[in-house]
Scaffold this active site. Sequence first.
Site, PDB file in Angstrom:
ATOM      1  N   HIS A 161       0.835  -1.219   0.000  1.00 23.21           N
ATOM      2  CA  HIS A 161       0.000   0.000   0.000  1.00 23.21           C
ATOM      3  C   HIS A 161       0.868   1.268   0.000  1.00 23.21           C
ATOM      4  O   HIS A 161       0.421   2.320   0.458  1.00 23.21           O
ATOM      5  CB  HIS A 161      -0.949   0.046   1.205  1.00 23.21           C
ATOM      6  CG  HIS A 161      -1.649  -1.254   1.489  1.00 23.21           C
ATOM      7  ND1 HIS A 161      -2.884  -1.547   0.980  1.00 23.21           N
ATOM      8  CD2 HIS A 161      -1.263  -2.340   2.207  1.00 23.21           C
ATOM      9  CE1 HIS A 161      -3.255  -2.767   1.386  1.00 23.21           C
ATOM     10  NE2 HIS A 161      -2.282  -3.270   2.118  1.00 23.21           N
ATOM     11  N   SER A 282      14.907  22.304 -15.244  1.00 22.19           N
ATOM     12  CA  SER A 282      13.733  23.133 -15.464  1.00 22.19           C
ATOM     13  C   SER A 282      14.204  24.490 -15.975  1.00 22.19           C
ATOM     14  O   SER A 282      15.240  24.994 -15.547  1.00 22.19           O
ATOM     15  CB  SER A 282      12.972  23.318 -14.146  1.00 22.19           C
ATOM     16  OG  SER A 282      12.175  24.480 -14.215  1.00 22.19           O
ATOM     17  N   LYS A 288      15.838  22.218  -9.896  1.00 25.47           N
ATOM     18  CA  LYS A 288      15.162  21.002 -10.336  1.00 25.47           C
ATOM     19  C   LYS A 288      16.037  20.094 -11.175  1.00 25.47           C
ATOM     20  O   LYS A 288      16.827  20.525 -12.002  1.00 25.47           O
ATOM     21  CB  LYS A 288      13.936  21.370 -11.183  1.00 25.47           C
ATOM     22  CG  LYS A 288      12.873  22.080 -10.385  1.00 25.47           C
ATOM     23  CD  LYS A 288      11.880  21.122  -9.789  1.00 25.47           C
ATOM     24  CE  LYS A 288      10.890  20.701 -10.858  1.00 25.47           C
ATOM     25  NZ  LYS A 288       9.794  19.935 -10.305  1.00 25.47           N
ATOM     26  N   GLU A 295       9.536   9.231 -16.519  1.00 23.75           N
ATOM     27  CA  GLU A 295       8.134   9.604 -16.753  1.00 23.75           C
ATOM     28  C   GLU A 295       7.668   9.172 -18.141  1.00 23.75           C
ATOM     29  O   GLU A 295       6.556   8.681 -18.320  1.00 23.75           O
ATOM     30  CB  GLU A 295       7.963  11.114 -16.591  1.00 23.75           C
ATOM     31  CG  GLU A 295       8.190  11.581 -15.162  1.00 23.75           C
ATOM     32  CD  GLU A 295       8.386  13.089 -15.095  1.00 23.75           C
ATOM     33  OE1 GLU A 295       7.390  13.802 -14.962  1.00 23.75           O
ATOM     34  OE2 GLU A 295       9.542  13.548 -15.193  1.00 23.75           O
TER      35      GLU A 295
END
Length: 463
Positions: A161, A282, A288, A295
């Site tokens: 979980h 970024s 970043k 992704e």
Amino acid sequence: MSNSSSNAMWGGRFAAGPDAIMEAINASIGFDKRLARQDIDGSLAHAAMLAQAGIITDSDAAAIKEGLLTVLSEIEGGTFAFSTALEDIHMNVEARLKEVIGDPAGRLHTGRSRNDQVATDFRLWVRDQADAAMEGLSALMRALVAQAEAGATWVMPGFTHLQTAQPVTWGHHMLAYVEMFARDRARMHDARARMNECPLGAAALAGTSFPIDREATARALGFDRPMANSLDAVSDRDFALEFLSSATICAMHLSRFAEELVIWSSAQFRFVTLSDRFSTGSSIMPQKKNPDAAELIRAKIGRILGANVALLTVMKGLPLAYSKDMQEDKEQVFDAADNLMLALAAMTGMVSDMTANRESLEAAAASGFSTATDLADWLVRTLDMPFREAHHVTGALVKLAEDAGCDLPDLTLDQMQGVHGAITADVFDVLGVHNSVASRMSYGGTAPAQVRAQVARWKERLE
Ligand code: ARG
């Protein structure tokens, strides 16, 4: 909008050429040019067989062979002028062959049809992709096994979980993916074995009256045997569907792993550092470092599953034998295959380059009362307590630690004995995460010794 010149390949029956819109919806050359090499390989095998069987002369076969090789070099050299009016790769190649060698070109299509031709070309193409996928999967598995070997003893939290469950080893987690990718490879292998039958010689749908030798063309093209039913041979696209469904399951595995990498590389987790080579920055936030490759891999399942569904949908309800619907098989498979190979390569690169942050992993492994099960097991083993009671006592100890704002190993013996008087100082041995993982020696368990044994097994299999 009609075109006055009729088709060179079947001009006999037609007085006028197709409407421009007809040409646009009908032509596949824009994408099936990717089958050029397979198309020419198929034609070379067919022409050689026709001569062997005495259906065409040796000199015509020789001219055809030389001409086809010229056409192939033009295509591979980028000098070939593809024509939409010639619809597809089969007719583009044949028309050019005619320009190069003249009349013998007209004999190449004896005893075959574009229906068995395209089925053969596409099978050869998909077969190559299955091989490439297996290679890509092997490379990825090797990268994972290297990570597992380096981190056989490193502890990290195991989750259920996405809540801390029990400590596991980094190596064990890496090897879980090795198992998944091994099944993907096995599925590709099975699919490849089933697809390796040759449709060539089924002709339009019924076979041919020419004394062709289907065993010979099958062998020349590396197939195990000719397909046994000509109707099935020209209508079957199971090979592409099996490739896509295996690819879909593989893409699902890639997506799960990619998701873990996205989570693990976040500032909140810091379990791994992805290399600069597989990250992006970024344009506005200087701090970043984004896991874009992960992704994108996570997302590839979308188009790969999409292709699988699309082709199944195209095939459903098609009567035997060939229907033009089946021309809609290729673009989806091309796209799915391209993206599967890219995702496998990117994942392999990311895995090879990533660094596990051992301190963060271990700190996280020790938090969240991850050794509560070890404590309950100790109560069962040492005090002969029924597991249900041990579960209850452990729950009370967890509550105590939680209220005190500490972890289980930080409780004093006094505090523990306040919950259950028979607890002794030995209990602290099982509360450490390294002891916890080392104790899970059951087959397939997370103990470093088990991980090392599995690493050895995989290294041998992946050689
Ligand atoms: N371009 C066609 C395809 O991809 C080749 C087969 C055409 N056959 C036919 N009978 N029109 O399916």
